[in-house]
Design an enzyme around this catalytic site. Sequence first.
Site, PDB file in Angstrom:
ATOM      1  N   GLU A   1      20.810 -25.799  42.938  1.00  0.00           N
ATOM      2  CA  GLU A   1      21.900 -26.167  43.842  1.00  0.00           C
ATOM      3  C   GLU A   1      22.432 -27.291  43.360  1.00  0.00           C
ATOM      4  O   GLU A   1      21.707 -28.015  42.523  1.00  0.00           O
ATOM      5  CB  GLU A   1      21.051 -26.453  45.156  1.00  0.00           C
ATOM      6  CG  GLU A   1      20.047 -27.517  45.100  1.00  0.00           C
ATOM      7  CD  GLU A   1      18.884 -27.399  46.212  1.00  0.00           C
ATOM      8  OE1 GLU A   1      19.174 -26.541  47.340  1.00  0.00           O
ATOM      9  OE2 GLU A   1      17.947 -28.032  46.056  1.00  0.00           O
TER      10      GLU A   1
ATOM     11  N   ASN B   1       8.816 -33.463  33.364  1.00  0.00           N
ATOM     12  CA  ASN B   1       7.607 -32.739  33.930  1.00  0.00           C
ATOM     13  C   ASN B   1       6.526 -33.175  33.051  1.00  0.00           C
ATOM     14  O   ASN B   1       6.323 -33.451  31.983  1.00  0.00           O
ATOM     15  CB  ASN B   1       7.879 -31.173  33.900  1.00  0.00           C
ATOM     16  CG  ASN B   1       9.143 -30.838  34.615  1.00  0.00           C
ATOM     17  OD1 ASN B   1       9.357 -31.626  35.499  1.00  0.00           O
ATOM     18  ND2 ASN B   1       9.618 -29.608  34.219  1.00  0.00           N
TER      19      ASN B   1
ATOM     20  N   ARG C   1      -3.495 -30.593  40.998  1.00  0.00           N
ATOM     21  CA  ARG C   1      -2.229 -30.220  40.035  1.00  0.00           C
ATOM     22  C   ARG C   1      -2.558 -29.685  38.866  1.00  0.00           C
ATOM     23  O   ARG C   1      -2.154 -28.970  38.054  1.00  0.00           O
ATOM     24  CB  ARG C   1      -1.327 -31.378  40.160  1.00  0.00           C
ATOM     25  CG  ARG C   1      -0.689 -31.620  41.359  1.00  0.00           C
ATOM     26  CD  ARG C   1       0.391 -32.764  41.358  1.00  0.00           C
ATOM     27  NE  ARG C   1       1.665 -32.207  40.663  1.00  0.00           N
ATOM     28  CZ  ARG C   1       2.506 -32.959  40.014  1.00  0.00           C
ATOM     29  NH1 ARG C   1       2.605 -34.326  40.260  1.00  0.00           N
ATOM     30  NH2 ARG C   1       3.534 -32.280  39.420  1.00  0.00           N
TER      31      ARG C   1
ATOM     32  N   THR D   1      16.557 -30.550  37.812  1.00  0.00           N
ATOM     33  CA  THR D   1      16.454 -31.780  38.249  1.00  0.00           C
ATOM     34  C   THR D   1      17.119 -32.267  39.420  1.00  0.00           C
ATOM     35  O   THR D   1      18.579 -32.279  39.530  1.00  0.00           O
ATOM     36  CB  THR D   1      16.374 -32.796  37.151  1.00  0.00           C
ATOM     37  OG1 THR D   1      15.938 -34.164  37.780  1.00  0.00           O
ATOM     38  CG2 THR D   1      17.605 -32.937  36.128  1.00  0.00           C
TER      39      THR D   1
ATOM     40  N   HIS E   1       7.669 -38.604  31.727  1.00  0.00           N
ATOM     41  CA  HIS E   1       6.779 -39.155  32.768  1.00  0.00           C
ATOM     42  C   HIS E   1       5.280 -38.891  32.496  1.00  0.00           C
ATOM     43  O   HIS E   1       4.631 -38.782  33.334  1.00  0.00           O
ATOM     44  CB  HIS E   1       7.242 -38.480  34.137  1.00  0.00           C
ATOM     45  CG  HIS E   1       8.474 -39.147  34.621  1.00  0.00           C
ATOM     46  ND1 HIS E   1       9.277 -38.243  35.577  1.00  0.00           N
ATOM     47  CD2 HIS E   1       9.351 -40.072  34.293  1.00  0.00           C
ATOM     48  CE1 HIS E   1      10.336 -39.069  35.877  1.00  0.00           C
ATOM     49  NE2 HIS E   1      10.296 -40.113  34.994  1.00  0.00           N
TER      50      HIS E   1
ATOM     51  N   ASP F   1       3.867 -31.228  33.111  1.00  0.00           N
ATOM     52  CA  ASP F   1       3.192 -30.058  32.493  1.00  0.00           C
ATOM     53  C   ASP F   1       3.527 -29.669  31.169  1.00  0.00           C
ATOM     54  O   ASP F   1       4.386 -30.515  30.619  1.00  0.00           O
ATOM     55  CB  ASP F   1       3.527 -28.566  33.449  1.00  0.00           C
ATOM     56  CG  ASP F   1       5.003 -28.250  33.426  1.00  0.00           C
ATOM     57  OD1 ASP F   1       5.508 -28.019  32.043  1.00  0.00           O
ATOM     58  OD2 ASP F   1       5.744 -28.280  34.124  1.00  0.00           O
TER      59      ASP F   1
HETATM   60  N1  APR Z   1      15.634 -22.960  39.062  1.00  0.00           N
HETATM   61  C1  APR Z   1      16.442 -24.201  38.992  1.00  0.00           C
HETATM   62  N2  APR Z   1      16.324 -25.223  39.828  1.00  0.00           N
HETATM   63  C2  APR Z   1      15.420 -25.325  40.802  1.00  0.00           C
HETATM   64  C3  APR Z   1      14.535 -24.162  41.035  1.00  0.00           C
HETATM   65  C4  APR Z   1      14.725 -23.033  40.096  1.00  0.00           C
HETATM   66  N3  APR Z   1      13.972 -22.011  40.397  1.00  0.00           N
HETATM   67  N4  APR Z   1      13.850 -24.505  42.189  1.00  0.00           N
HETATM   68  C5  APR Z   1      14.281 -25.814  42.585  1.00  0.00           C
HETATM   69  N5  APR Z   1      15.060 -26.117  41.658  1.00  0.00           N
HETATM   70  C6  APR Z   1      15.869 -27.636  41.774  1.00  0.00           C
HETATM   71  C7  APR Z   1      15.855 -28.090  43.183  1.00  0.00           C
HETATM   72  O1  APR Z   1      16.945 -27.567  43.829  1.00  0.00           O
HETATM   73  C8  APR Z   1      16.014 -29.463  42.837  1.00  0.00           C
HETATM   74  O2  APR Z   1      17.409 -30.054  42.709  1.00  0.00           O
HETATM   75  O3  APR Z   1      15.107 -28.635  40.756  1.00  0.00           O
HETATM   76  C9  APR Z   1      15.407 -29.695  41.512  1.00  0.00           C
HETATM   77  C10 APR Z   1      14.021 -30.345  41.518  1.00  0.00           C
HETATM   78  O4  APR Z   1      14.056 -31.759  41.801  1.00  0.00           O
HETATM   79  P1  APR Z   1      12.910 -32.680  42.087  1.00  0.00           P
HETATM   80  O5  APR Z   1      11.825 -32.023  42.974  1.00  0.00           O
HETATM   81  O6  APR Z   1      13.270 -34.087  42.744  1.00  0.00           O
HETATM   82  O7  APR Z   1      12.465 -32.815  40.615  1.00  0.00           O
HETATM   83  P2  APR Z   1      12.655 -33.872  39.363  1.00  0.00           P
HETATM   84  O8  APR Z   1      14.279 -34.204  39.438  1.00  0.00           O
HETATM   85  O9  APR Z   1      12.094 -33.261  38.188  1.00  0.00           O
HETATM   86  O10 APR Z   1      12.168 -35.175  39.696  1.00  0.00           O
HETATM   87  C11 APR Z   1      11.936 -36.441  39.220  1.00  0.00           C
HETATM   88  O11 APR Z   1      10.489 -37.461  40.550  1.00  0.00           O
HETATM   89  O12 APR Z   1       8.651 -37.791  41.726  1.00  0.00           O
HETATM   90  C12 APR Z   1       9.157 -37.651  40.708  1.00  0.00           C
HETATM   91  O13 APR Z   1       7.667 -38.049  38.784  1.00  0.00           O
HETATM   92  C13 APR Z   1       8.396 -36.816  39.476  1.00  0.00           C
HETATM   93  O14 APR Z   1       9.242 -36.205  37.340  1.00  0.00           O
HETATM   94  C14 APR Z   1       9.351 -36.382  39.020  1.00  0.00           C
HETATM   95  C15 APR Z   1      10.742 -37.007  39.264  1.00  0.00           C
END
Ligand code: APR
Length: 232
Positions: free
Chosen positions: A201, A89, A53, A174, A106, A91
Site C-alpha cells: 500500500e 530487516n 523472533r 517499507t 539494523h 532476518d
Molecule cells: N508485500 C509488500 N509489502 C508489504 C507486505 C507484502 N506482503 N505486507 C506488508 N507490507 C508493507 C506494509 O504495508 C508496510 O508499509 O510493508 C511495510 C512494512 O512497514 P514496517 O512494518 O514499518 O516495516 P519497516 O518499514 O521495515 O520498518 C522499519 O522499523 O521498528 C523498526 O527496526 C524496525 O527495521 C524496522 C523499521
Amino acid sequence: MVAGAGVSAESGLGTFRDKNGSGIWARFDPMKPATPEAFPRDPVEVHAFYNARRRNLITAAPNAAHFALVRLETALAKRRDELTLVTQNIDDLHERAGSRQVMHMHGELLKASCVACETIQPWREDLGLRDRCPACGGIGVLRPRVVWFGEMPLAMDEIYAALRKADLFVAIGTSGSVYPAAGFVSEARVLGIRTREINLEPSDNANQFDHRCYGPASEAVPAWVDEVLAST
Ligand code: APR
C-alpha cells in the site's frame, strides 16, 4: 535498494506497522524490547522478545520476492552492473535465498554481540542472562546484534556512497516511517536518481517516488525484476 519488513511478510515474519493495525508494534510497545535503556532495565523481557523472533526466523523460508532479487543481482553482475541491497530487516532470508551482498543496516538477529568485549558472533539459540561470551568469558553480557531505537544504524557511510553512485533507487516493503531509511528517497531525488516504491500500500512518503507499484512483494517484486531484465 532498501528493503523492509514487507519483503519478509509472506515468509511469516510479521511487519511492524501495517495500516490494518496488525503489526508487531501494535502488540508490543517498542520502547520496551527495542531500546538500549530497556536492556539493562529488563533484560529478561528483551531476550524473550528476540528469542521468540529468532525461533520464528529459523523455521521461516525465503519467498518469491527474495528469490527474484537474487535473480536480479546475478543478471546485473553478468552485465558488470551492481545491485546494492540494503535491508532494515534483521532476518537472513536474502542470504538464504542466495543473495551474495546484503547490507543489514539494523543488524542481524542470528548474531550476538558482547557488551563487554564488543565481539560479534553467530548465534542461533535462545539468548539469556546465563550465556557466556565465547570471546571474553563474561556471563550475561551478550545482546542481540540488532540496532535499537536511539542507536546508530550500521554501514551508513557505505550506504550513502552506494546511493551516490546509483542510477535507480527502489524501496520495497517499507512503511517509510523510520529514519534514516525513510530519508533515502529524498536524498536520491536531490541526486537526480530515479525512484520507485514497491509496497502493499502507499507508504508514508509515497508521494516522493517517481514510480509506485502496489501488491504483495511475492508478486510485485518478481514482476518488476522481469520488467527490468527485459528492458536492459
Ligand atoms: N508485500 C509488500 N509489502 C508489504 C507486505 C507484502 N506482503 N505486507 C506488508 N507490507 C508493507 C506494509 O504495508 C508496510 O508499509 O510493508 C511495510 C512494512 O512497514 P514496517 O512494518 O514499518 O516495516 P519497516 O518499514 O521495515 O520498518 C522499519 O522499523 O521498528 C523498526 O527496526 C524496525 O527495521 C524496522 C523499521
